[in-house]
Design an enzyme around this catalytic site. Structure first.
Site, PDB file in Angstrom:
ATOM      1  CG  HIS A   1      -1.775   1.203   1.335  1.00 25.45           C
ATOM      2  ND1 HIS A   1      -2.739   1.492   0.395  1.00 25.45           N
ATOM      3  CD2 HIS A   1      -1.828   2.203   2.244  1.00 25.45           C
ATOM      4  CE1 HIS A   1      -3.345   2.614   0.735  1.00 25.45           C
ATOM      5  NE2 HIS A   1      -2.810   3.058   1.851  1.00 25.45           N
TER       6      HIS A   1
ATOM      7  CG  ASP B   1      -0.947   6.342   2.417  1.00 26.97           C
ATOM      8  OD1 ASP B   1      -1.984   5.747   2.086  1.00 26.97           O
ATOM      9  OD2 ASP B   1      -0.503   6.330   3.581  1.00 26.97           O
TER      10      ASP B   1
ATOM     11  CG  ASP C   1      -5.413   3.561   5.096  1.00 31.33           C
ATOM     12  OD1 ASP C   1      -6.272   3.700   5.973  1.00 31.33           O
ATOM     13  OD2 ASP C   1      -4.334   4.184   5.090  1.00 31.33           O
TER      14      ASP C   1
ATOM     15  CG  HIS D   1      -6.967   7.183   1.950  1.00 30.20           C
ATOM     16  ND1 HIS D   1      -6.742   6.074   1.175  1.00 30.20           N
ATOM     17  CD2 HIS D   1      -5.942   7.227   2.814  1.00 30.20           C
ATOM     18  CE1 HIS D   1      -5.622   5.478   1.574  1.00 30.20           C
ATOM     19  NE2 HIS D   1      -5.122   6.167   2.566  1.00 30.20           N
TER      20      HIS D   1
END
Length: 1043
Positions: free
Chosen positions: A260, A262, A398, A603
């Protein structure tokens, strides 16, 4: 002669094995100390520092200067390039040789002009395999480059991870040498660590636990770290243990590599591009060494960045995608923040060939429904074009909440499967399922899986494997679970050690079965045995991070404004396309602007939980969208309105799907403005009425403004009557026709309140329930209320309010002729630390449920705290409105750019501003402008109301949300219309068309025609049928334009 069996003390035996593999204790004589053999320093080391993120070809041309181990470099966000010249000793022929590299920061190894591996201490990647086995003819000398970013996997926070970055932080190179790597020692270490994990995890009451511990102890007995010839005996003991298989009923764990990343968070967007390269090239290296390894990768935006910056790496990703090892998932442009507010069926600024400003009421949580559709539209089209197929799973590990409309949007984009896990972070209630069906607002259902290990960053330990089984809340219903392994958030991804662990645990008695697998295999297994799965209906509310509905108010405002601008550009461009043979639809420019907006909806960006540098970049993106969007808007409006000027050469355009009569400020020569009452049809335009016709033809009562001797002010337009006390608070709001009072007896509305706002840890993210115990009303000073506009078309009053010694507020309360709501135009100068500003309206309404707008619809939430599930929602999200209604009467609170809200008892509360200090110490500091409005009404919920109209809908329950050019075939001159049912009812309605339409076909959200969806045109009308909250998309093929 074999030693006699001995009694074994559990703890001493366990610790004996732990010390044998320890990296800290007894490394002079234990097994860990033999992991590397002979070593030598690198031949020549040189470096240079740069504040830029340079391409490789440019960097290698720079002036490198001598460097050595121990050197410091920096500061934060700079890059240090190292040239590493190596000479491998002749004596190492036949052995595995590594470059051992340990430095602060994130490194990327370049070899022969291509990136080959990421290096980071935090991600347990501190060596690069130069060769598995040095051959006689292999070159002994080579030159590598190591590009080191001056930031860690999780940024460069000063003192703590989420603190603002330390701009002066320095980094150090602590190791750079060649060494022989002993692969047999590594495999023994993996086995011993797994046996220790089984012994600890199964505990003293389990037979298999003792078998694991005794096997490990015996391995220590037979293994002499100084004598490699003893290793095979120890290895055989381990193989015998791991070769003892479990039964057919074992739970199956599907282990998928994952990383993952971001898209921006504690580091800027540009650093994410390099994080992708470092992480994915390492994953590719693992795929080459482990053909059974499958790696899932989401976010089309990141792939597009890598395609542009690292074309060689990108073509290898495509190659491994063809092999089935690199698996694109998710289907969206970025992993958006998905739990947030959207649009209210109330006026939004009319778009004009002149400038105008009304109450803007549009948006999403934070993405609007349309923005969510575009995430999938852009993402799925990218995956289809670049990898030959669309994604079958939505992937959102997430995020800060899940809108009840997501299942329908997924369905419309060809997706029936959803993987996430964030609800494991719930602060109050444990979510009752890990595998279940999720039913959305319209009844659409998708299969959902939350990995029961409650993480997307597993490392392959026995503890994690056992937790996955023990945690599973659907035992007896689902016998398969996902296991996502690899360092994440800041990238990094899987390691060879993780893979070795998982492969060793593939089928071992006492543990679940572990298989390296893909998301498709996991969901296929879950679907094949899904009869007993439960169904969850409605939103999936995250009981944490509800401060993100308010943090960084300017980002929220930019998001909503830019969604509106793009909506309007697409509408006017579509109408111009239909009416003008010369107009060229700006498809490429719109795609660029949409992708910028979708990027900001990641997000940790739209939520405001990012560092200052990212927030500033996001604001630049919004400014680009505003600037270029307004240019496109002007061009479309000019083409649409060509040859039809009204008096003064002005036309007014209405971009909303219902007829509107409203007061506008029209420009006059010299820069002044005059007020006028204008009526414009839905999605159409009208000339400005001549000044002489304005006042005598007023269909409604004019606005009366009266200031009493005590300083209070009354505004009355015959529809509602508003009374303000001398400090600007609302003492009465009456629906005139019925005489019904909307404000609770003895209470006041428009009451600003200040709260202490100190969360437990996640500063920008969280507001805790205990903040409600610190409520302090902000009291104004009598005599500050003054009349602004004195009546007629518009009446207003304004006041100043000192919020604190450091912060102040000014507000104009406005009522227009014929308008059913009163607006509060607000300007705040905000300079606080850990404070939370809200505004409250106590209603003379009693209801156990309040209604909140969400994407393409609305839902109800409780106004009481009966259960823990109720009070965990003390702060919720909404889009453009919330409403509290009882039978026959209600009160709606509207807003133009806010998301945080709550209704407790009969008090409607709108969250306005926060003041967190991490990760951005400047968040929300400064000047803010926003508008909210209050509307009493009879119905249970608020509903909307020589000229030309492009489209109109016969039912007020159906809203025409979007008009745009179809993606697939610009030459065919096709439009896509998106409509949704907004009241929660079954509706048949007519869509009236004024455009030259040749053919109308129902399509999905990806604009793929429904083979059975051809609609019949009857007198320029289409009959449409909706179920509650259903979203419909239409493909309209236009007739060729007249020449």
């Amino acid at each position: 002669m074999a030693a006699a069996p001995a009694l074994k003390h559990w703890r001493t035996t366990l610790e004996r094995v732990e010390k044998f593999v320890s990296p800290l204790y007894f490394t002079d004589c234990n097994l860990r100390g033999r992991l590397f053999g002979a070593s030598c320093p690198v031949a020549v080391l040189s470096s240079f520092l740069t504040p830029e993120r340079l391409p490789y070809q440019e960097a290698v041309q720079r002036d490198f200067r001598p460097a050595q181990v121990g050197d410091s470099f920096g500061p934060t966000w700079w890059t240090c390039w190292f040239r590493v010249e190596l000479t491998i000793p002749e004596a190492w022929v036949g052995q595995e040789v590594h470059l051992c590299w340990e430095s602060d920061g994130e490194g990327l190894v370049w070899r022969d002009g291509e990136p080959v591996q990421g290096l980071t201490k935090e991600g347990e990647k501190t060596s690069y395999v130069l060769t598995d086995r040095l051959g006689e003819r292999d070159p002994r000398s080579l030159t590598l480059y190591v590009e080191v970013a001056c930031n860690g996997l999780l940024g460069a926070g000063k003192g703590s991870m989420i603190a603002a970055p330390d701009p002066e932080k320095m980094f150090q190179l602590s190791r750079a040498e060649l060494a022989v790597f002993h692969r047999d020692v590594h495999m023994l270490l993996v086995d011993l660590e797994l046996l220790l994990g089984i012994a600890k995890g199964l505990g003293k009451d389990n037979q298999r636990s003792f078998q694991a511990l005794y096997t490990a102890n015996q391995m220590v007995n037979v293994c002499d770290p100084a004598q490699p010839e003893t290793f095979p005996v120890a290895q055989a003991l381990a193989s015998r243990f791991f070769g003892q298989h479990g039964g057919e009923s074992q739970h199956t764990i599907h282990a998928t590599g994952h990383c993952h990343i971001d898209t921006a968070w504690l580091w800027p967007f540009k650093e994410t591009v390099r994080k992708c390269a470092r992480s994915w090239v390492t994953a590719l290296q693992l795929m080459e060494r482990n053909p059974e390894f499958i790696f899932a990768c989401s976010q089309a935006q990141q792939l597009e960045w890598v395609k542009s910056r690292y074309p060689g790496l990108y073509s290898r990703l495509q190659e491994f995608a063809c092999r089935g090892q690199f698996v694109p998932v998710g289907g969206t442009w970025v992993e958006m923040g998905s739990g947030w507010p959207e649009r209210l069926p109330a006026p939004r600024p009319a778009l004009t060939c002149v400038a105008s400003h009304f109450l803007h009421c549009q948006d999403g949580n934070l993405p609007s429904g349309e923005a969510m559709v575009r995430q999938f539209l852009q993402g799925q089209n990218f995956f289809l074009q670049e990898f030959g197929k669309m994604c079958s799973e939505f992937w959102l590990p997430d995020t800060f909440g899940y809108s009840a409309q997501l299942p329908q949007i997924m369905h419309g984009c060809g997706i029936r499967r959803f993987l996430s896990q964030k609800l494991s972070w719930n602060l109050v209630n444990s979510f009752p399922h890990h595998t279940f069906f999720w039913e959305g607002l319209d009844g659409s259902r998708v299969l959902v899986h939350f990995p029961p290990g409650d993480s997307y960053g597993m490392q392959g330990s026995v503890e994690e494997v056992l937790k996955t089984v023990a945690n599973n809340r659907d035992k007896g219903r689902a016998n398969h679970s996902a296991f996502l392994f690899g360092f994440g958030d800041g990238g990094g991804g899987p390691t060879q050690t993780m893979l070795d662990r998982l492969k060793r645990l593939s089928n071992t008695d006492g543990l679940p079965r572990v298989q390296l697998s893909s998301p498709r295999q996991l969901f296929s297994a879950l679907e094949s045995d899904s009869e007993q799965l439960c169904t969850w209906v409605g939103e999936l509310f995250l009981e944490l991070h509800n401060g993100t509905y308010t943090t960084h108010a300017q980002i929220k405002k930019g998001n909503r404004e830019c969604e509106r601008i793009l909506h309007d550009v697409e509408l006017l461009s579509s109408l111009a396309l239909a009416r003008s043979a010369q107009f060229l639809y700006p498809a490429a420019q719109l795609q660029h602007l949409w992708r910028l907006l979708l990027l900001n909806q990641f997000h940790d960006v739209v939520t405001g939980s990012c560092i200052q540098m990212v927030a500033e970049e996001a604001m630049c993106h919004y400014e680009d969208i505003r600037s270029h969007g307004n240019t496109l808007l002007s061009a479309a409006a000019a083409a649409l309105c060509a040859g039809e000027p009204g008096p003064e050469g002005l036309l007014i355009v209405n971009t909303l799907p219902w007829k509107r009569t409203e007061v506008m400020a029209l420009p006059k020569p010299g820069g002044a403005h005059s007020l006028a009452l204008v009526t414009v049809p839905s999605m159409g335009y009208a000339p400005v009425p001549p000044p002489t016709s304005l006042q005598p033809l007023l269909p409604q009562q004019p606005v009366f403004v009266v200031q009493e001797t005590d300083g209070s002010v009354t505004l009355d337009n015959g529809i509602i009557r508003v009374k303000l006390d001398p400090t600007g608070r609302l003492t009465s709001l009456v629906l005139v026709a019925s005489g019904r009072e909307a404000i609770a007896e003895g209470a006041v509305g428009n009451q600003f309140v200040l709260f202490d706002d100190v969360p437990l840890y996640w500063d920008a993210w969280d507001v805790m329930d205990y903040h409600l115990e610190t409520r302090k009303p902000v009291l104004g000073q009598a005599g500050t209320l003054a009349v602004g506009t004195e009546g007629g078309l518009r009446g207003s009053a304004w006041f100043l309010l000192q919020i604190s010694p450091n912060s102040r507020l000014s507000q104009e309360v406005v009522l227009d002729v014929g308008c059913p709501y009163v607006r509060f135009h607000t300007e705040v100068h905000w300079h606080e630390a850990h404070k939370f500003l809200k505004v409250e309206f106590p209603a003379r309404v009693r209801s156990s449920q309040a209604t909140y707008e969400i994407q393409f619809g609305h839902l109800q939430r409780p106004t009481h705290y009966n259960t823990s599930w109720d009070w965990a929602r003390f702060e919720v999200w909404a889009h453009r409105w919330m409403d509290l209604s009882e039978h026959g009467f209600g009160l709606a609170l509207l807003n133009d750019c806010k998301y945080g809200a709550s209704v407790r008892g009969s008090i409607l509360s709108l969250s306005l501003l926060r003041a967190p200090k991490a990760p951005d110490a400047t968040a929300d500091t400064g000047r803010h402008e926003f508008t909210y409005a209050l509307m009493p009404h009879k119905a249970p919920s608020p509903a909307p109301a020589t000229s030309w109209s492009a489209f109109s809908v016969s039912s007020p329950a159906v809203l025409l949300e979007t008009v745009k050019q179809a993606e697939s075939s610009p030459q065919r001159r096709s439009l896509v219309l998106r409509l949704y049912e907004a009241h929660g009812s079954h509706v048949d309605c007519w869509l009236h068309l004024s455009l030259p339409v040749q053919e109308a076909i129902l399509c999905d959200l990806l604009e793929r025609p429904d083979p059975a969806g051809h609609l019949t045109l009857q007198d320029s009308r289409l009959k449409l049928t909706f179920s509650p909250f259903q979203v419909l998309s239409l493909l309209l093929v236009l007739q060729p334009p007249p020449h």
